[in-house]
Write an enzyme that holds these catalytic residues in place. Structure first.
Site, PDB file in Angstrom:
ATOM      1  N   HIS A   1       0.848  -1.189   0.000  1.00  0.00           N
ATOM      2  CA  HIS A   1       0.000   0.000   0.000  1.00  0.00           C
ATOM      3  C   HIS A   1       0.883   1.239   0.000  1.00  0.00           C
ATOM      4  O   HIS A   1       1.896   1.297   0.710  1.00  0.00           O
ATOM      5  CB  HIS A   1      -0.913   0.016   1.226  1.00  0.00           C
ATOM      6  CG  HIS A   1      -2.014   1.014   1.104  1.00  0.00           C
ATOM      7  ND1 HIS A   1      -1.947   2.252   1.699  1.00  0.00           N
ATOM      8  CD2 HIS A   1      -3.185   0.978   0.439  1.00  0.00           C
ATOM      9  CE1 HIS A   1      -3.056   2.931   1.397  1.00  0.00           C
ATOM     10  NE2 HIS A   1      -3.819   2.173   0.634  1.00  0.00           N
ATOM     11  N   HIS A   2       0.487   2.229  -0.801  1.00  0.00           N
ATOM     12  CA  HIS A   2       1.369   3.384  -1.016  1.00  0.00           C
ATOM     13  C   HIS A   2       1.605   4.194   0.253  1.00  0.00           C
ATOM     14  O   HIS A   2       2.569   4.947   0.358  1.00  0.00           O
ATOM     15  CB  HIS A   2       0.804   4.281  -2.118  1.00  0.00           C
ATOM     16  CG  HIS A   2       1.849   4.979  -2.936  1.00  0.00           C
ATOM     17  ND1 HIS A   2       2.922   5.632  -2.378  1.00  0.00           N
ATOM     18  CD2 HIS A   2       2.007   5.110  -4.273  1.00  0.00           C
ATOM     19  CE1 HIS A   2       3.664   6.154  -3.327  1.00  0.00           C
ATOM     20  NE2 HIS A   2       3.134   5.841  -4.491  1.00  0.00           N
TER      21      HIS A   2
END
Ligand code: NAG
Ligand code: NAG
Length: 487
Positions: free
Chosen positions: A149-150
């Site tokens: 996840h960024h």
């Protein structure tokens, strides 16, 4: 932030691990920018998943971001915090049972990766996983797909972590080396004209920055790209995507670069501009052909298409491979995280008689974009907008046609936990635009990776062909003009 479901976690004693998420990390929890980084890696040997698990425990799990939950702190007005947790590595390493003699392994790996983009990772565990596909494809003996996840960190951080897990094949005790940015020769002659020149450059820098910031603000508020067959109408963040990638020769790119006195990035932008023009020309041609048989092969492009790339830039002073201890140390945390600025890069969509004109165009825009503080400004804008205007910033990328990112990879052949690597293909999903293009160098190769919303771009392989052909055309033109110069 209403969309977030709070998760209750007992507070640990000590409690110093629990840090708030940075504003940039929080952007990636907005509904329209719930973004995941995907790194597809191909290997020259079958993967031993047990070896990978043991080694991940020694590397990724030592990293606080990869062993922390992102928890909503209700007592502090819904602020999100990092809270350390016990990690069960088996939840993060997924090894599906596959038929090694399946019919179309390439298609299978592509479909598998595309299917991943229809899913998210539960926030009840650290938000990353790795999928190991033990099947031989045309490019590799086996493939792994890392998904992060960024909010955990940006591409540069992740690449540093990934590379810290690799070694040179030629010397298994040594870390790989990244290409270094050439510094301009500082000429300290303090003559009058030199000072005047410096002053002029400073004035230019300020002027360019003001112009770019005004255009950037206009873009957030109303300035949209022309609606073309490459651009979705509205936020498309949560739709399924298809990831396709193509390898081109970095030596070819450098041949063009040296002949044109440009940078590798200029050449990649030129290829992109040429490839998108060719793709769109075909699409407009198809549309015309219904009533005009002769539309094929002609220039069908309407004039004045506004088509821009949002160029995502690392704004750290340097992007080396920090020693692992360095990266996880508190005081060096500045290096880890999300430090991305945006630059709007306008393309000219047109068919050029001389392919070298694409490179000349890209060089002019590239030089102009080097003389601006746009990326630094937009980085701070992101924080400002998040604090004051909520999700406005999360929507802005839909105003431009594509996102573009350039990732510098290692220059030598590397092995990942003992598995020699054939290719590294980083990409993204969850972002609200129909097309994202990554270019990533590795050894003497360059990977072009597309992340395409299939509802809008049903034929991403065709677009890949167009990009690859553009390089051939430009390269041939360079060789021809060299020969002509020699005569
Ligand atoms: C992808 O998802 C579709 C629909 O759920 C499924 O039929 C297909 O088998 C999946 N493909 C792979 C390679 O996992
Ligand atoms: C610096 O500039 C001066 C005058 O423009 C020039 O003569 C000299 O060669 C330059 N030095 C370097 C190291 O580039």
């Amino acid at each position: 932030m209403k969309s977030l479901r709070p998760i209750r976690v007992a507070k640990e004693d000590g409690e110093k691990e629990s840090q708030p998420l940075s504003p940039m990390a929080r952007v990636f929890h907005e509904p329209n920018s719930n973004v995941y980084i995907v790194v597809i890696m191909g290997f020259k040997t079958p993967i031993n998943s047990d070896v990978v698990k043991v080694n991940l425990a020694q590397t990724f799990l030592k990293h606080p971001r990869f062993s922390s939950l992102q928890v909503m702190d209700e007592e502090n007005g819904g602020e999100m915090r990092w809270v350390r947790t016990e990690v069960n590595i088996d939840n993060h390493v997924i090894v599906p049972k596959l038929d090694p003699n399946m019919d179309c392994p390439d298609k299978f790996v592509e479909d598998y990766t595309s299917n991943l983009s229809k899913t998210t990772i539960s926030r009840s565990m650290p938000m990353w996983d790795i999928h190991i596909l033990k099947v031989k494809t045309s490019e590799a003996e086996s493939t792994s797909i890392l998904r992060v996840h960024h909010s955990i960190g940006d591409g540069t951080s992740l690449m540093s972590l990934l590379l810290s897990c690799t070694r040179k094949v030629s010397n298994p005790t040594e870390l790989p080396t990244l290409p270094t940015l050439k510094k301009r020769n500082p000429n300290d002659s303090a003559g009058f004209w030199h000072l005047l020149l410096k002053l002029w450059m400073l004035v230019l820098l300020c002027w360019n920055t003001v112009v770019d910031v005004v255009i950037f603000l206009a873009t957030i508020l109303f300035l949209k790209d022309t609606k073309t067959r490459l651009k979705g109408a509205s936020p498309v963040g949560s739709t399924a995507r298809r990831f396709v990638h193509r390898t081109i020769s970095l030596d070819d790119v450098k041949l063009v670069k040296n002949a044109m006195g440009s940078t590798v990035n200029d050449v990649m932008m030129a290829i992109t501009q040429a490839g998108l023009s060719c793709y769109l020309n075909r699409k407009y041609g198809d549309d015309h052909q219904k009533d005009d048989e002769g539309a094929k092969g002609k220039n069908n492009l309407p004039k004045n298409i506004r088509l821009r790339a949002t160029f995502c830039m690392n704004i750290r002073p340097s992007a080396g491979i920090p020693a692992f201890d360095d990266m996880t140390r508190k005081d060096s945390e500045a290096r880890w995280g999300n430090h991305i600025g945006y630059v709007l890069f306008p393309f000219t969509i047109a068919l050029k008689e001389n392919p070298l004109d694409y490179v000349r165009d890209a060089k002019i825009t590239g030089d102009r974009k080097k003389a601006t503080l746009e990326s630094k400004f937009t980085y701070f804008m992101a924080r400002f907008f998040l604090n004051f205007c909520g999700t406005k910033m999360g929507n802005f990328p839909t105003q431009t046609t594509l996102w573009f990112s350039n990732v510098a990879g290692p220059q030598e052949e590397i092995s990942y936990f003992g598995h020699p690597v054939t290719f590294i293909a980083p990409t993204l999903y969850g972002q609200p635009n129909a097309l994202m293009i990554h270019v990533a160098s590795y050894e003497n190769k360059m990977k072009i990776i597309l992340s395409a919303d299939e509802n809008i771009i049903p034929d991403p392989h065709q677009l890949c062909d167009d990009l690859q052909n553009s390089l051939s055309l430009i390269k041939d033109a360079v060789i021809k003009s060299k020969r002509a110069a020699e005569l």
